[in-house]
Design a protein around this motif. Structure first.
Motif, PDB file in Angstrom:
ATOM      1  N   UNK A 106       0.817  -1.221   0.000  1.00 49.77           N
ATOM      2  CA  UNK A 106       0.000   0.000   0.000  1.00 49.77           C
ATOM      3  C   UNK A 106       0.846   1.264   0.000  1.00 49.77           C
ATOM      4  N   UNK A 107       2.162   1.088  -0.131  1.00 46.20           N
ATOM      5  CA  UNK A 107       3.019   2.259  -0.324  1.00 46.20           C
ATOM      6  C   UNK A 107       3.965   1.967  -1.489  1.00 46.20           C
ATOM      7  N   UNK A 108       4.442   3.037  -2.081  1.00 46.33           N
ATOM      8  CA  UNK A 108       5.271   2.901  -3.265  1.00 46.33           C
ATOM      9  C   UNK A 108       6.568   2.143  -2.978  1.00 46.33           C
ATOM     10  N   UNK A 144      -2.386   6.810  -7.330  1.00 49.20           N
ATOM     11  CA  UNK A 144      -1.558   7.385  -8.397  1.00 49.20           C
ATOM     12  C   UNK A 144      -0.078   7.142  -8.111  1.00 49.20           C
ATOM     13  N   UNK A 145       0.306   7.306  -6.850  1.00 47.61           N
ATOM     14  CA  UNK A 145       1.699   7.095  -6.460  1.00 47.61           C
ATOM     15  C   UNK A 145       2.085   5.618  -6.627  1.00 47.61           C
ATOM     16  N   UNK A 146       1.190   4.736  -6.269  1.00 42.01           N
ATOM     17  CA  UNK A 146       1.439   3.298  -6.401  1.00 42.01           C
ATOM     18  C   UNK A 146       1.596   2.918  -7.875  1.00 42.01           C
ATOM     19  N   UNK A 148       2.561   4.936 -10.237  1.00 40.40           N
ATOM     20  CA  UNK A 148       3.829   5.517 -10.703  1.00 40.40           C
ATOM     21  C   UNK A 148       5.008   4.629 -10.304  1.00 40.40           C
ATOM     22  N   UNK A 149       4.878   3.941  -9.178  1.00 37.64           N
ATOM     23  CA  UNK A 149       5.945   3.041  -8.733  1.00 37.64           C
ATOM     24  C   UNK A 149       5.974   1.714  -9.470  1.00 37.64           C
ATOM     25  N   UNK A 150       4.912   1.405 -10.221  1.00 41.24           N
ATOM     26  CA  UNK A 150       4.909   0.170 -11.001  1.00 41.24           C
ATOM     27  C   UNK A 150       3.756  -0.768 -10.717  1.00 41.24           C
ATOM     28  N   UNK A 151       2.813  -0.360  -9.861  1.00 37.85           N
ATOM     29  CA  UNK A 151       1.653  -1.229  -9.622  1.00 37.85           C
ATOM     30  C   UNK A 151       0.827  -1.320 -10.907  1.00 37.85           C
ATOM     31  N   UNK A 152       0.369  -2.533 -11.243  1.00 35.84           N
ATOM     32  CA  UNK A 152      -0.340  -2.729 -12.514  1.00 35.84           C
ATOM     33  C   UNK A 152      -1.852  -2.803 -12.351  1.00 35.84           C
ATOM     34  N   UNK A 153      -2.295  -2.936 -11.103  1.00 36.57           N
ATOM     35  CA  UNK A 153      -3.732  -3.017 -10.827  1.00 36.57           C
ATOM     36  C   UNK A 153      -3.899  -2.792  -9.334  1.00 36.57           C
ATOM     37  N   UNK A 154      -5.161  -2.754  -8.895  1.00 35.48           N
ATOM     38  CA  UNK A 154      -5.445  -2.565  -7.468  1.00 35.48           C
ATOM     39  C   UNK A 154      -6.399  -3.642  -6.992  1.00 35.48           C
ATOM     40  N   UNK A 170     -12.841   3.927  -5.869  1.00 38.51           N
ATOM     41  CA  UNK A 170     -11.668   3.211  -6.390  1.00 38.51           C
ATOM     42  C   UNK A 170     -11.766   3.082  -7.911  1.00 38.51           C
ATOM     43  N   UNK A 171     -12.962   2.774  -8.407  1.00 36.97           N
ATOM     44  CA  UNK A 171     -13.145   2.628  -9.859  1.00 36.97           C
ATOM     45  C   UNK A 171     -12.991   3.970 -10.577  1.00 36.97           C
ATOM     46  N   UNK A 172     -13.454   5.036  -9.926  1.00 36.71           N
ATOM     47  CA  UNK A 172     -13.303   6.358 -10.546  1.00 36.71           C
ATOM     48  C   UNK A 172     -11.823   6.728 -10.683  1.00 36.71           C
ATOM     49  N   UNK A 173     -11.051   6.499  -9.621  1.00 33.04           N
ATOM     50  CA  UNK A 173      -9.608   6.805  -9.679  1.00 33.04           C
ATOM     51  C   UNK A 173      -8.874   5.879 -10.634  1.00 33.04           C
ATOM     52  N   UNK A 174      -9.176   4.565 -10.525  1.00 29.79           N
ATOM     53  CA  UNK A 174      -8.397   3.603 -11.312  1.00 29.79           C
ATOM     54  C   UNK A 174      -8.656   3.788 -12.800  1.00 29.79           C
TER      55      UNK A 174
END
Ligand SMILES: [Zn+2]
Length: 431
Positions: A106-108, A144-146, A148-154, A170-174
């Motif tokens: 949950x952190x970059x 957004x930070x996650x 940017x660090x390389x997360x491919x999904x949530x 979550x869907x609105x942001x993703x």
């Protein structure tokens, strides 16, 4: 099995299989510095090492989009390195790993740590970050930070996103980040006291059940939320016939929803809990379902409702699993047996062709996660799986490369073998 750096290699006599078109081409492949330098017949190996692939297929490297690598925090179950070994043995050159680690993803810095730990393996590891801080379901993680660090999904996998309001945000942001939300579909108030599928077998055994309804009701909610927000919901580990119907209908309406099925959900049923004498390696989430649901998984794969095949590889140490059924954690390992089960249950009976099955294990997961697609062509990085769909073998303890051995498939027949993978300049020969 080694995982060594082999920058130059000539793979001779294999059949290159394109999972998108189904096209098969017999050719040698010359790899130079990890890149495909030449494809043709009778290539001169010169002084380079060779691999005899005659009688075997070669495709782009496979991807399992749903695994638990347990690091950081639970290294006694699995580490990123041992998980990658299990993946390579199973024919996978890529995995996406779930965030129920400790700390959770949950952190970059955790995202970056995981990517870095996988660097010296033959496997690309793509972290899936948390939807909510601490996977607690209360407030959104820094998506957004996650990303940017390389997360491919949530995902909060291991747990569902219980709150519809949080799922909506979550869907609105993703969708702004062009990443899917992968939900572990479970309405906890219906299933959280259960240990196996609620049905005939659970009644007979007197074990509290998890009804299919707990999965279906959550999928129905998420389909409505996907329609409302336009955000992409990926339904994790689908397991019931009604759930497949819901996704099929949603896709017909053009709602952005995709799904995956675990190999165990099309290979075995809840009757195994009884015949295996309450062995805790029959306990997973979602639970094993009856034959009618297993049949629906095959139908869903055949008609395209189910996009991808995954394993939900979930290692647990033997001291954790060797307890009473109701105290045992949910989950089994799956990377090493994935192709043998797919060959046995899906390819051999003609549910899918070899190319279609490979598509669901390679192209589909990368499409869902918007990843770069490898290609078996000159000038591309060599990212390959060498396999067949016909070898009959029996899964044994020596086939387990994971740090944990919690699988119900020891002693089970398998059809089709992943013989080797090549990726990141590394060659893993499973023979
Ligand atoms: Zn899950």
């Amino acid at each position: 099995m080694t995982q060594e750096s082999v920058p130059n290699l000539v793979i001779q006599g294999g059949i290159i299989l394109d999972p998108e078109s189904g096209k098969q081409t017999k050719a040698d492949i010359r790899i130079e510095n990890g890149v495909i330098a030449e494809i043709g017949s009778g290539l001169d190996a010169k002084d380079n090492p060779t691999y005899d692939a005659s009688g075997k297929f070669i495709s782009i490297g496979w991807m399992d989009m749903h695994v638990h690598l347990r690091e950081p925090g639970y290294e006694h179950k699995e580490t990123i390195v041992t998980g990658c070994k299990a993946a390579a043995y199973g024919g996978f050159t890529a995995v996406a790993c779930m965030p129920n680690t400790n700390p959770p993803i949950h952190t970059r810095d955790v995202v970056e740590f995981i990517i870095e730990r996988a660097e010296h393996t033959a496997v690309d590891v793509y972290p899936i970050a948390c939807v909510s801080k601490n996977r607690a379901g209360e407030s959104l993680a820094e998506m957004a930070d996650l990303a940017a660090g390389g997360a491919v999904a949530f995902s909060d996998d291991g747990s569902p996103v219980q709150s519809a309001g949080l799922m909506r945000h979550a869907l609105e942001y993703s969708s702004m980040l062009k990443k899917p939300i992968i939900n572990h579909e479970e309405e906890l108030s219906l299933g959280n006291k259960g240990h196996m599928h609620e049905g005939e077998v659970s009644t007979r055994l007197g074990l509290p059940g998890i009804p299919g309804l707990s999965e279906e009701i959550m999928i129905a909610r998420d389909i409505l939320l996907a329609e409302y927000t336009g955000g992409h919901v990926h339904v994790a580990h689908i397991s019931t016939a009604k759930a497949v119907d819901l996704v099929r209908e949603a896709k017909k309406k053009g709602i952005p929803v995709t799904t995956e099925v675990c190999t165990h959900h099309f290979a075995i049923t809840d009757s195994l809990v009884e015949t295996n004498n309450y062995h805790t390696n029959t306990k997973m989430h979602p639970p094993l379902r009856p034959q009618s649901d297993v049949d629906a998984m095959k139908q869903g794969l055949a008609d395209g409702t189910i996009d991808a095949i995954c394993t939900d590889h979930a290692p647990h140490a033997s001291f954790e699993k060797e307890v009473e059924y109701i105290s045992a954690p949910f989950g089994i390992i799956g990377l090493e047996s994935a192709w043998g089960l797919t060959g046995r249950e899906i390819v051999a009976p003609g549910v899918l062709s070899v190319a279609q099955a490979v598509f669901k294990l390679s192209v589909a997961p990368r499409q869902i996660l918007h990843l770069d697609m490898p290609s078996v062509s000159v000038g591309q990085k060599a990212n390959l799986t060498i396999f067949d769909a016909t070898t009959d073998w029996t899964f044994g303890t020596s086939d387990i490369k994971s740090k944990s051995a919690n699988t119900p498939f020891v002693g089970s027949p398998m059809k089709g073998k992943a013989w080797a993978v090549y990726n990141k300049g590394r060659f893993v020969n499973n023979a």
